[in-house]
Design an enzyme around this catalytic site. Sequence first.
Site, PDB file in Angstrom:
ATOM      1  N   GLY A  44       0.832  -1.182   0.000  1.00  0.00           N
ATOM      2  CA  GLY A  44       0.000   0.000   0.000  1.00  0.00           C
ATOM      3  C   GLY A  44       0.866   1.231   0.000  1.00  0.00           C
ATOM      4  O   GLY A  44       2.057   1.168  -0.339  1.00  0.00           O
ATOM      5  N   ASP A 165     -11.411   2.061   5.913  1.00  0.00           N
ATOM      6  CA  ASP A 165     -10.960   1.670   4.567  1.00  0.00           C
ATOM      7  C   ASP A 165     -11.582   0.326   4.176  1.00  0.00           C
ATOM      8  O   ASP A 165     -10.899  -0.543   3.616  1.00  0.00           O
ATOM      9  CB  ASP A 165      -9.436   1.591   4.523  1.00  0.00           C
ATOM     10  CG  ASP A 165      -8.891   1.548   3.097  1.00  0.00           C
ATOM     11  OD1 ASP A 165      -9.608   2.000   2.175  1.00  0.00           O
ATOM     12  OD2 ASP A 165      -7.765   1.057   2.905  1.00  0.00           O
TER      13      ASP A 165
END
Length: 204
Positions: A44, A165
């Site tokens: 990420g 998220d």
Amino acid sequence: MGQPASATRSLTVLPRVEVTGDGEARMVTPTRPRYETLKRLGEGAFGEVALVLDNDIERKVAIKRIKANVLDDDTLLRFVSEVQSVGRLEHPGIVPIHDVGVDESGFFFVMKYVDGETLESVIEKLRAKDPAYLSRYSMDARAQLFLSLCRAVQFAHSKGYIHRDIKPANVMIGAYGEVVLMDWGLAKRISDTGAHEEMYARRP
């Protein structure tokens, strides 16, 4: 800066047994690294995850590390917050943390390796009308999957945490049908016995 003054190699600590040529057994202290990288699983903005072999317990686990090019105090605080958040959320639908540490490559924590596929992948195959997936994921099965995810989120909320998220790419469907909410790197503590507090130094 959060980089440790000295980082030591994480070695195996459990002895093993070797059998000599004359049939005698002896204890040997291994010097191999405890966590042996097998392959990269993903990355990420701030971290990267790899599949590794835990040579002490002899099982596959996942390791998440801070990416070297983004390591600063704020990123390290986020990393520590993720470790502490997930560590407090013991639930079948939330990936558990097994270990945390630092070695020559930097800070890391060790998670359960969920052998399966993401909900994102499942949705793509359903959209493509894959016969095997249409058979496996009936409407009832999809409802149960969603309910399992909701239970994990409800538990986190009951402990004062929000994920922030939630998306198909962060939901794993395990080989045994388990539904696990992953990647708590943006999680925030919204309450602690009634007292509101921010988890991070600043909002991303």
